[in-house]
Scaffold this active site. Sequence first.
Site, mmCIF file in Angstrom:
data_model
loop_
_atom_site.group_PDB
_atom_site.id
_atom_site.type_symbol
_atom_site.label_atom_id
_atom_site.label_comp_id
_atom_site.label_asym_id
_atom_site.label_seq_id
_atom_site.Cartn_x
_atom_site.Cartn_y
_atom_site.Cartn_z
ATOM 1 N N GLU A 10 0.815 -1.225 0.000
ATOM 2 C CA GLU A 10 0.000 0.000 0.000
ATOM 3 C C GLU A 10 0.843 1.268 0.000
ATOM 4 O O GLU A 10 0.368 2.327 -0.415
ATOM 5 C CB GLU A 10 -0.952 0.000 1.201
ATOM 6 C CG GLU A 10 -2.076 -1.029 1.131
ATOM 7 C CD GLU A 10 -1.672 -2.409 1.623
ATOM 8 O OE1 GLU A 10 -0.468 -2.616 1.928
ATOM 9 O OE2 GLU A 10 -2.548 -3.293 1.707
ATOM 10 N N HIS A 108 2.220 1.277 5.348
ATOM 11 C CA HIS A 108 1.103 2.219 5.369
ATOM 12 C C HIS A 108 0.749 2.564 6.813
ATOM 13 O O HIS A 108 1.157 1.860 7.743
ATOM 14 C CB HIS A 108 -0.115 1.610 4.660
ATOM 15 C CG HIS A 108 -0.458 0.262 5.201
ATOM 16 N ND1 HIS A 108 -1.178 0.088 6.355
ATOM 17 C CD2 HIS A 108 -0.114 -0.979 4.772
ATOM 18 C CE1 HIS A 108 -1.282 -1.209 6.607
ATOM 19 N NE2 HIS A 108 -0.632 -1.886 5.660
ATOM 20 N N HIS A 120 -4.902 0.875 7.327
ATOM 21 C CA HIS A 120 -5.550 -0.270 7.974
ATOM 22 C C HIS A 120 -4.532 -0.927 8.901
ATOM 23 O O HIS A 120 -3.343 -0.613 8.835
ATOM 24 C CB HIS A 120 -6.088 -1.291 6.952
ATOM 25 C CG HIS A 120 -5.017 -1.985 6.183
ATOM 26 N ND1 HIS A 120 -4.389 -1.419 5.098
ATOM 27 C CD2 HIS A 120 -4.446 -3.196 6.335
ATOM 28 C CE1 HIS A 120 -3.494 -2.257 4.618
ATOM 29 N NE2 HIS A 120 -3.493 -3.349 5.347
ATOM 30 N N GLU A 138 0.655 -1.671 11.899
ATOM 31 C CA GLU A 138 1.544 -2.773 11.534
ATOM 32 C C GLU A 138 3.008 -2.419 11.807
ATOM 33 O O GLU A 138 3.782 -3.240 12.276
ATOM 34 C CB GLU A 138 1.335 -3.128 10.059
ATOM 35 C CG GLU A 138 -0.075 -3.661 9.805
ATOM 36 C CD GLU A 138 -0.393 -3.819 8.322
ATOM 37 O OE1 GLU A 138 0.537 -3.894 7.496
ATOM 38 O OE2 GLU A 138 -1.593 -3.874 7.982
#
Length: 274
Positions: A10, A108, A120, A138
């Site tokens: 992403e 991301h 996300h 993450e």
Amino acid sequence: MRVYVSVDMEGIAGIVHEDQTNPVDPRCAAEYARGRKLMTAEANAAVEGALAAGAGFILVNDSHWAMRNLLAEELHPAAELLRGGPKRLSMLEGIDAGFDAALFIGYHARAGTARALLDHTMTDVVRDARLNGRSMGELGLNAALAGSYGVPVALVSGDRATADEARDVLGAEVGTVVVKEAVSRHAARSVAPEVAGQRIREGVTAALRRPHRPFVPPSPSTIEVDFTFTYQADYAELVPGSVRRGPLTVAYTHPDFHELFRAWRALYNLARAE
Ligand code: ZN
């Protein structure tokens, strides 16, 4: 020097929409095929930057979706490729105490970040994840896992929001490369892939020449996950040792971060069972 490279999709230059990152929907096939090439080129730029800094061994872990995105036939020959799944440590499979530094490429921002491309945290079922009370995406959770092995994150690349998140979590000394700036979740101004490659190469070399501190989580640590729907928390609380802290929230505490990370993996994977 041994360098670990985790590559997501992403945060790659030019990528702004799931159509470019979705490997399963046949309607996305053409766009996804182009996205894979862009992703592989940025992975190779990181490898070249690491080689210039003196790396003798480089492991590249494909870290997006089913983790079969990077084009093996285009991979830089100096790197080894880890791909496919499931992998117990997911985006950090293969990490061990023998690595000197980790690089997060194409990353991301965490779920719920404004002006961030495709923000996300692992999966749509996760609204928020908190490590010891602090919201983490993450990059933060993976950095903590690397830190539990004593491995510092030397550089993170992605959009501007991701670079901000990296400095916020890891401190000002972490290397960051910004390849695009979000206008909205699905729109961005991006540099050309060639420019992104050059920035990553140069950024990685410079970052690996500086010392970095591992992001070491305290022991014990607690992960607390907010899900989108209550039934997802109903599934997640099946993880032995977990605690339902609210209608949408399940927590897990453990002195060994490796075990905590296993629980985190189990929590969100169970939550999307239905
Ligand atoms: Zn991804």
